[in-house]
Design an enzyme around this catalytic site. Structure first.
Site, mmCIF file in Angstrom:
data_model
loop_
_atom_site.group_PDB
_atom_site.id
_atom_site.type_symbol
_atom_site.label_atom_id
_atom_site.label_comp_id
_atom_site.label_asym_id
_atom_site.label_seq_id
_atom_site.Cartn_x
_atom_site.Cartn_y
_atom_site.Cartn_z
ATOM 1 N N GLU A 116 0.845 -1.139 -0.110
ATOM 2 C CA GLU A 116 -0.022 0.051 -0.029
ATOM 3 C C GLU A 116 0.831 1.199 -0.117
ATOM 4 O O GLU A 116 2.025 1.072 0.517
ATOM 5 C CB GLU A 116 -0.914 -0.055 1.158
ATOM 6 C CG GLU A 116 -1.581 -1.081 1.409
ATOM 7 C CD GLU A 116 -2.345 -1.263 2.625
ATOM 8 O OE1 GLU A 116 -2.352 -0.302 3.757
ATOM 9 O OE2 GLU A 116 -3.147 -2.300 3.126
ATOM 10 N N ASP A 120 1.244 10.438 3.784
ATOM 11 C CA ASP A 120 1.774 11.213 4.800
ATOM 12 C C ASP A 120 0.738 12.003 5.215
ATOM 13 O O ASP A 120 0.466 13.372 4.846
ATOM 14 C CB ASP A 120 2.834 12.054 3.999
ATOM 15 C CG ASP A 120 3.865 12.651 5.163
ATOM 16 O OD1 ASP A 120 3.720 12.155 6.348
ATOM 17 O OD2 ASP A 120 4.718 13.433 4.881
ATOM 18 N N TYR A 241 -8.341 7.817 3.439
ATOM 19 C CA TYR A 241 -8.030 6.743 2.939
ATOM 20 C C TYR A 241 -7.901 5.635 3.895
ATOM 21 O O TYR A 241 -7.309 5.791 5.024
ATOM 22 C CB TYR A 241 -6.836 6.702 2.151
ATOM 23 C CG TYR A 241 -6.526 7.565 0.774
ATOM 24 C CD1 TYR A 241 -6.876 6.931 -0.303
ATOM 25 C CD2 TYR A 241 -6.364 8.832 0.728
ATOM 26 C CE1 TYR A 241 -6.900 7.547 -1.573
ATOM 27 C CE2 TYR A 241 -6.461 9.628 -0.260
ATOM 28 C CZ TYR A 241 -6.703 9.040 -1.492
ATOM 29 O OH TYR A 241 -6.624 9.897 -2.680
ATOM 30 N N LYS A 331 10.489 3.291 3.434
ATOM 31 C CA LYS A 331 10.557 4.859 3.388
ATOM 32 C C LYS A 331 11.365 5.395 2.217
ATOM 33 O O LYS A 331 12.639 4.807 2.033
ATOM 34 C CB LYS A 331 11.290 5.365 4.762
ATOM 35 C CG LYS A 331 10.177 5.155 6.065
ATOM 36 C CD LYS A 331 9.334 6.046 6.213
ATOM 37 C CE LYS A 331 9.643 7.389 6.757
ATOM 38 N NZ LYS A 331 9.213 7.392 8.294
HETATM 39 S S1 IVH Z 1 -0.561 0.518 8.970
HETATM 40 C C1 IVH Z 1 0.181 -1.204 12.914
HETATM 41 N N1 IVH Z 1 -0.973 1.484 6.356
HETATM 42 O O1 IVH Z 1 2.023 5.367 8.827
HETATM 43 C C2 IVH Z 1 -0.017 -0.627 11.598
HETATM 44 N N2 IVH Z 1 -0.146 3.017 8.166
HETATM 45 O O2 IVH Z 1 4.400 4.909 10.257
HETATM 46 C C3 IVH Z 1 0.248 0.745 11.335
HETATM 47 N N3 IVH Z 1 0.286 5.288 7.418
HETATM 48 O O3 IVH Z 1 0.576 5.598 11.824
HETATM 49 C C4 IVH Z 1 -0.469 1.462 10.362
HETATM 50 N N4 IVH Z 1 -0.338 4.997 5.193
HETATM 51 O O4 IVH Z 1 -0.344 6.996 10.249
HETATM 52 C C5 IVH Z 1 -0.597 1.897 7.650
HETATM 53 N N5 IVH Z 1 -1.165 2.096 4.313
HETATM 54 C C6 IVH Z 1 -1.097 2.580 5.345
HETATM 55 C C7 IVH Z 1 -0.536 3.584 5.719
HETATM 56 C C8 IVH Z 1 -0.096 3.877 7.044
HETATM 57 C C9 IVH Z 1 0.181 5.754 5.917
HETATM 58 C C10 IVH Z 1 0.843 6.074 8.352
HETATM 59 C C11 IVH Z 1 0.103 5.692 9.725
HETATM 60 C C12 IVH Z 1 0.848 5.108 10.666
HETATM 61 C C13 IVH Z 1 2.187 5.425 10.349
HETATM 62 C C14 IVH Z 1 3.233 4.361 10.501
#
Ligand code: IVH
Length: 691
Positions: A116, A120, A241, A331
């Site tokens: 996915e 940001d 999203y 990242k």
């Molecule tokens: S999964 C335990 N999926 O990234 C799983 N997070 O660095 C955590 N984020 O706090 C979330 N896109 O704010 C997930 N497709 C995505 C995401 C995503 C952005 C953000 C989210 C999370 C942070 C973690």
């Protein structure tokens, strides 16, 4: 059948239609009707709901704005902690993670991965509960907070149009979300983002208001979701999203790919790019593709999230301290680079503000060649201590314009020697620059400065204002150079000079006519847009809308005293003064006259009239966030409504603020609809989502 039955049916049909069109527009980006047609449906719904307040439901599309603006947000625990992710910064780290995943699972098992985008923004948990008509209703939206306890920002979340206020029984069924044929509670987690265009608009608006711009879309989104006034949030155009579907605090089995599909079917926006793959090489290919797409998405991403697809495998992999072992964030490298500062140019903006712009030795950063970066203002130059000839660290954040974040001062990089001198006179017209006490910016105050005129024209023509397509940078520059346009009203005389227009470089019959058509069309632009386009200091898009709604005509506004202007919600003494001063100037009055002569209609979209609330009775209780009770009373009465002291079955609405007491209880027991301040404003056609 009585009239109520008919109205009820019509209301239901309108809601279904509006909901479908919102989904088409905001989630699928595939509208079937025009904004104007949408407005017609919405206005009809509001009209009927106004006549039958007892039929207003929380999930009605008319009720997106109208939630409870609070003095703060309540803290609420999450059903299960909202964790963060471990990061991988390169292929080796990603492969090492995959190896750990496979080592932890039986070797015969195959593992699929869902890739996915890593949006940001900030994460949010939405709670839906089963309710009337077998549907599920949005009951709460909670920020991540510290991961265990977040903040209840429901009224703000409700304004995000890609967040469904309810999911119908039919959609729940199609998504496979019914339990024993019935709706059940569920939770959706995902990311709130501020799309690039909305971010730029917000910063333009802040600039006209003399406020510092938000640093990047994430900060802007975070600030917005915690804004205390839902009607401001509604204007910002946040997007949501969805990426997790939970029930009872557990991710929905059997897999993440199925959950994404169910979310999509239920009406949520799910990233189109998400892809399920069978091995790590395919993950790496996905990452490559996404890096290429990064600048074309329209919103910021900072990487890719890779999740083990199967929830059974996820369970066996479990968690480390604060991150799941079954997911990782790849990242992207920061979009930054080092280059040399060759010169500093000083640009004069529409308001006369002088901005230092760095001329850089071309450097390739994140897919584009960067030659310019902003240095913001004189204070920023001093803070960075930067000199011409220095090597500087340049970053491309969410902003379109890259910025210099620091001077590189090490053995490999010699320092520059030439101090940057901020000009004392306007680089365009030579008049003395002025700095107002307490402000950071230097300004050219010559109203006839050619640079200012250029920017004024560009602002007037821009998308958020008169939206005159074809009147961009290059065209404006040419028109000015050829002397075809000297002031804004001159645009409306261009048709008479078509021959000269055709003589310009790269202007053919087709493009000339298209431009003239666009200019002609702009004559019908609503008053709020023209007002914004006039470039009155502190009058941004929103203020222009409020003024337009309040005064209903340009003449009314021009005749208003500072005191009368201050009666408009959100207009303070500084803004009122700026407006009075603007219209006091002969030059500006004549500008308005010329625009009128040219055929601009200055039509106000909505005006509060004595019939807006005619026939409705209100009871006020508690403390409203921005108005005194007396002000609210005046507002209601000016719109033809009545204000009464006690609640009865005849009361149309109770308007409740903080610490509302027994009147609120009585309203609830009698089934009288309760509005908050935002709800009242939206009933008045003010402060509701812009059309
Ligand atoms: S999964 C335990 N999926 O990234 C799983 N997070 O660095 C955590 N984020 O706090 C979330 N896109 O704010 C997930 N497709 C995505 C995401 C995503 C952005 C953000 C989210 C999370 C942070 C973690």
């Amino acid at each position: 059948m009585g009239t109520l039955g008919t109205a009820e049916q019509e209301i239901q049909r309108l809601r279904d239609d509006l909901q479908r069109h919102e989904h088409l527009y905001y989630v699928l980006d595939a509208p079937e009707i025009s904004d104007a047609q949408y407005d017609v449906l919405m206005n009809r719904l509001k009209e009927l709901e106004g006549q039958h307040p007892e039929l207003v439901t929380a999930d009605s599309p008319s009720q997106r704005v109208g939630g409870k603006p609070a003095e703060g947000f309540l803290k609420v625990p999450h059903s299960r902690p909202m964790l963060s992710l471990d990061n991988a910064y390169n292929e080796a780290e990603l492969r090492a993670w995959e190896q750990r995943v496979r080592d932890a699972l039986p070797s015969a098992e195959s593992v699929r991965y869902v890739c996915e985008l890593k949006l940001d923004g900030l994460s949010l948990a939405l709670h839906y509960e089963a309710g009337a008509r077998g549907a599920a209703y949005l009951v709460r939206g909670i920020t991540r907070g510290d991961g265990t306890v977040g903040e209840d920002v429901t009224s703000n979340v409700r304004t995000i149009r890609s967040v469904p206020l309810s999911v119908s029984a039919a959609k729940l069924e199609a998504a496979g979300l019914l339990v024993d044929g019935k709706a059940e509670s569920f939770e959706v987690r995902g990311e709130v983002v501020l799309p690039q265009v909305a971010f730029e608009r917000m910063n333009e608006e802040r600039e006209t208001q003399g406020l510092a711009p938000a640093a990047n879309p994430r900060n802007a989104a975070a600030g917005t979701i915690r804004t205390l006034e839902p009607n401001i949030v509604a204007q910002r155009r946040l997007d949501f999203y969805a990426y997790f579907l939970l029930r009872d605090g557990e991710l929905l089995p059997p897999n993440q790919s199925g959950a994404l599909e169910a979310l999509r079917t239920a009406g949520f926006r799910v990233n189109k790019q998400a892809r399920t793959v069978a091995d790590i090489d395919a993950v790496l290919r996905f990452i490559d593709e996404v890096e290429g797409l990064r600048d074309k998405l329209g919103y910021e991403i900072d990487g890719v999230v890779i999740k083990v697809d199967s929830t059974a495998q996820q369970r066996r992999l479990g968690f480390t301290g604060k991150a799941p072992r079954w997911a990782i964030a790849y990242k992207f490298a920061a979009r930054a680079g080092v280059t040399q500062l060759e010169d500093v140019l000083f640009q004069v903006g529409r308001t006369g503000k002088v901005t230092p712009v760095a001329a850089l030795k071309p450097v390739f950063i994140g897919g584009t060649t960067v030659t310019r970066a902003t240095l913001h203002n004189a204070d920023e130059i001093a803070r960075l201590g930067v000199r011409i000839g220095d090597f500087v660290q340049v970053e491309r954040g969410g902003d379109v314009i890259p910025k210099i974040v620091g001077v590189v001062d090490d053995a490999g990089h010699a320092r520059g020697t030439q101090e940057i001198e901020f000009p004392k006179i306007c680089p365009e017209c030579g008049s003395h620059l002025v700095k107002v006490e307490g402000e950071v910016d230097w300004r050219c105050v010559n109203a006839n400065c050619p640079a200012r005129l250029r920017e004024e024209l560009l602002h007037f023509a821009s998308r958020g204002v008169m939206n005159i397509e074809g009147l961009g940078d290059a065209m404006v520059t040419q028109l000015l150079a050829a002397g075809l346009v000297k002031t804004i009203p001159d645009l409306y005389r261009l048709a008479e000079k078509k021959e000269k227009l055709l003589a310009l470089e790269r202007v053919g019959e087709k493009s000339a006519q298209a431009l003239l058509d666009e200019i002609e069309r702009s004559k019908g632009a609503p008053l709020a847009r023209v007002l914004y386009g006039l470039g009155i200091r502190f009058v941004g898009e929103r203020t222009a809308q409020l003024l337009s709604a309040h005064f209903g005509s340009l003449d009314g506004l021009m005749a208003a005293s500072a005191e009368e202007l201050e009666a408009v919600n959100e207009v303070g003494p500084r803004v009122a003064q700026a407006i009075v001063e603007f219209f006091a100037e002969e030059k500006n009055r004549s500008l308005v006259d010329k625009l009128r002569e040219a055929g601009l209609t200055f039509t106000a979209e909505k005006k509060i009239t004595t019939s807006t609330l005619a026939g409705l009775t209100f009871v006020l209780t508690g403390t409203l966030p921005t108005m005194t009770r007396e002000e609210a009373k005046e507002l209601i009465e000016s719109a033809g409504g009545k204000v009464s002291g006690s609640v009865s079955k005849k009361t149309s609405y109770v308007v409740a603020g903080e610490e509302a007491g027994s009147k609120l209880d009585k309203a609830n027991s009698l089934g009288v609809p309760v509005l908050d301040e935002a709800g009242l404003l939206s009933l008045l056609g003010q402060g509701g989502p812009e059309s």
